[in-house]
Scaffold this active site. Structure first.
Site, PDB file in Angstrom:
ATOM      1  N   ASN A  93       0.883  -1.177   0.000  1.00 25.94           N
ATOM      2  CA  ASN A  93       0.000   0.000   0.000  1.00 25.94           C
ATOM      3  C   ASN A  93       0.914   1.219   0.000  1.00 25.94           C
ATOM      4  O   ASN A  93       1.427   1.634   1.034  1.00 25.94           O
ATOM      5  CB  ASN A  93      -0.873  -0.059   1.253  1.00 25.94           C
ATOM      6  N   ARG A 114      -2.719  -2.179  -3.252  1.00 26.84           N
ATOM      7  CA  ARG A 114      -3.849  -1.277  -3.111  1.00 26.84           C
ATOM      8  C   ARG A 114      -3.665  -0.187  -4.166  1.00 26.84           C
ATOM      9  O   ARG A 114      -2.627   0.471  -4.210  1.00 26.84           O
ATOM     10  CB  ARG A 114      -3.839  -0.656  -1.725  1.00 26.84           C
ATOM     11  N   HIS A 120     -12.451   4.006  -0.170  1.00 29.40           N
ATOM     12  CA  HIS A 120     -12.451   3.110   0.998  1.00 29.40           C
ATOM     13  C   HIS A 120     -13.174   1.793   0.709  1.00 29.40           C
ATOM     14  O   HIS A 120     -13.620   1.091   1.622  1.00 29.40           O
ATOM     15  CB  HIS A 120     -13.107   3.762   2.236  1.00 29.40           C
ATOM     16  N   ARG A 157      -8.858  17.136   5.616  1.00 34.15           N
ATOM     17  CA  ARG A 157      -9.719  17.487   4.481  1.00 34.15           C
ATOM     18  C   ARG A 157     -11.086  17.940   4.995  1.00 34.15           C
ATOM     19  O   ARG A 157     -11.559  17.421   6.008  1.00 34.15           O
ATOM     20  CB  ARG A 157      -9.883  16.278   3.558  1.00 34.15           C
ATOM     21  N   GLU A 164      -8.037  -4.187   5.530  1.00 28.93           N
ATOM     22  CA  GLU A 164      -7.918  -4.008   4.084  1.00 28.93           C
ATOM     23  C   GLU A 164      -6.832  -4.918   3.505  1.00 28.93           C
ATOM     24  O   GLU A 164      -6.982  -5.445   2.398  1.00 28.93           O
ATOM     25  CB  GLU A 164      -7.601  -2.534   3.782  1.00 28.93           C
TER      26      GLU A 164
END
Ligand code: ADP
Length: 392
Positions: free
Chosen positions: A9, A91, A179, A239, A377
């Site tokens: 990732n 990923r 996600h 964010r 994940e």
């Protein structure tokens, strides 16, 4: 060790990785989990074993993503020399409208992923650099790409629409959602962990430094809060989440900011850090007396509750809410406050179960059942890699 699989990732300043033992009965066993942080500044390799025991904690001479893969390869060789990498799962943040599931990498796939760079300029180039570096080091090892967008494909057209003129939309401007690997993992464990809701209407709240929610109906995503980019929806660490586009026009036209300055404001300086002026980390804000820290948390809760309301409308009602990721898994206070703000839906929390991390944290009479389920994940990517490469 036997043959093993790697999950990578890659981000702009870090390379996270997991080493899985070759699956027996399709059950991948985590052997090691680590990351190289501070790429380009003060890079450091930290690796922990299956039970959290330290396997490495050292400076590494790494200047970029390619260097990080090389440093990882050197560490793997020093630890697992003699074993074979049988597959690498990556990923990849953007799979566009086309990739509705994971794919085995080839030159054609790579070219299509390169064409998506303009849609995710802050993530996709780093993902692809890791793929290139892994290809160079392991030219005969098959690689699989898993996308953060795939799980949301197949949602109703209205949930994907960005209501701008057709010629703009034709260039790929639509709501993709992200996600997805996390949501897919949660959906995959519901039949075992919470069979009573697996086929119901579920809102999954992935609350980490990036945060979003997914509306799940019968195990499929039908709506989500992140849109064309990973800026929409919930308030995040750095964010803003939902924002009137007129504000962005004001940054350009009124405040005469450059595109780079606006990008920095939107991706790095807003959300929890922007409101509080203290930190983007929820742990630093919780328990602080500072009114700006309080306001940042209040806004985080307010937006979460508001988006739960919106996704409930998309689902036509809600049977369960699942909390996951860094904040969702670890902060009983944030869970309690979001559920309190969602009381009008019939959410009733069991405080003891909430403090104990559940998995079920609602009272037996709660109309909406409430859950804490840790996401994974990397395991989802490992499973896809094993399935696609036939490593059973
Ligand atoms: P990402 O994968 O998006 O980087 P994570 O899912 O790892 O993020 O979540 C990281 C965030 O989780 C941290 O920034 C922190 O705010 C939050 N977090 C972790 N532990 C706790 C805790 N005990 N209480 C509150 N927040 C926490």
């Amino acid at each position: 060790m036997d043959d093993y699989g790697l999950v990578l990732n890659a981000g702009s300043s870090s390379l996270k990785f997991c080493v899985f033992q070759r699956p027996a009965n399709n059950h991948w066993r985590l052997e090691a989990r680590g990351q190289i942080d501070g790429i380009g500044t003060s890079p450091r390799l930290v690796v922990k074993g299956e039970h959290g025991e330290k396997m490495a904690d050292q400076d590494v001479p790494v200047g970029d993503g390619r260097g990080a893969v090389n440093a990882l390869a050197a560490w793997l060789k020093s630890h697992y020399g003699g074993s074979r990498v049988v597959g690498v799962g990556h990923r990849v943040v953007h799979g566009g409208a086309k990739f509705t599931g994971p794919v085995i990498l080839d030159k054609g796939v790579f070219a299509e992923l390169q064409a998506l760079i303009p849609l995710a300029p802050l993530h996709q180039p780093y993902n692809l650099a890791a793929i290139e570096a892994a290809t160079e080091r392991l030219p005969d090892c098959p690689q699989v790409c898993c996308f953060d967008t795939s799980f949301h494909r197949g949602a109703p057209a209205v949930s994907e629409l960005v209501p701008l003129p057709a010629d703009i939309r034709k260039g790929g401007v639509q709501r993709y959602g992200f996600h997805g690997i996390s949501y897919e993992y949660i959906a995959s464990v519901l039949p075992e962990l919470a069979p009573e809701i697996a086929n119901g209407r579920v809102i999954i709240a992935h609350l980490g430094s990036g945060a979003s929610m997914c509306a799940l109906k019968n195990g499929k995503s039908i709506d989500h809060t992140l849109g064309f980019t990973a800026l929409d929806g919930l308030c995040m660490g750095t964010r803003p989440g939902s924002l009137d586009p007129g504000v962005v026009l004001h940054l350009f036209q009124g405040l005469k900011m450059t595109p780079k300055e606006v990008e920095t404001i939107l991706y790095k300086k807003s959300g929890l850090i922007g409101i509080s002026g203290i930190s983007n980390d929820m742990r630093d804000l919780l328990g602080k007396e500072d009114p700006n820290a309080t306001l940042a948390i209040d806004y985080f809760i307010y937006q979460a509750a508001k988006q739960i309301g919106a996704l409930t409308a998309s689902l036509g009602g809600v049977d369960a809410i699942v909390f996951t990721a860094g904040i969702g898994e670890n902060s009983p206070e944030i869970r309690r406050r979001i559920c309190e703000a969602s009381k009008w839906l019939g959410c009733s929390m069991d405080e003891k179960a909430n403090a104990a991390k559940g998995p079920r944290i609602s009272t037996p009479d709660s109309k909406v059942s409430l859950w804490v389920i840790p996401t994974n994940e990397e395991l989802m990517i490992a499973r896809h890699t094993a399935n696609l490469l036939g490593l059973k």
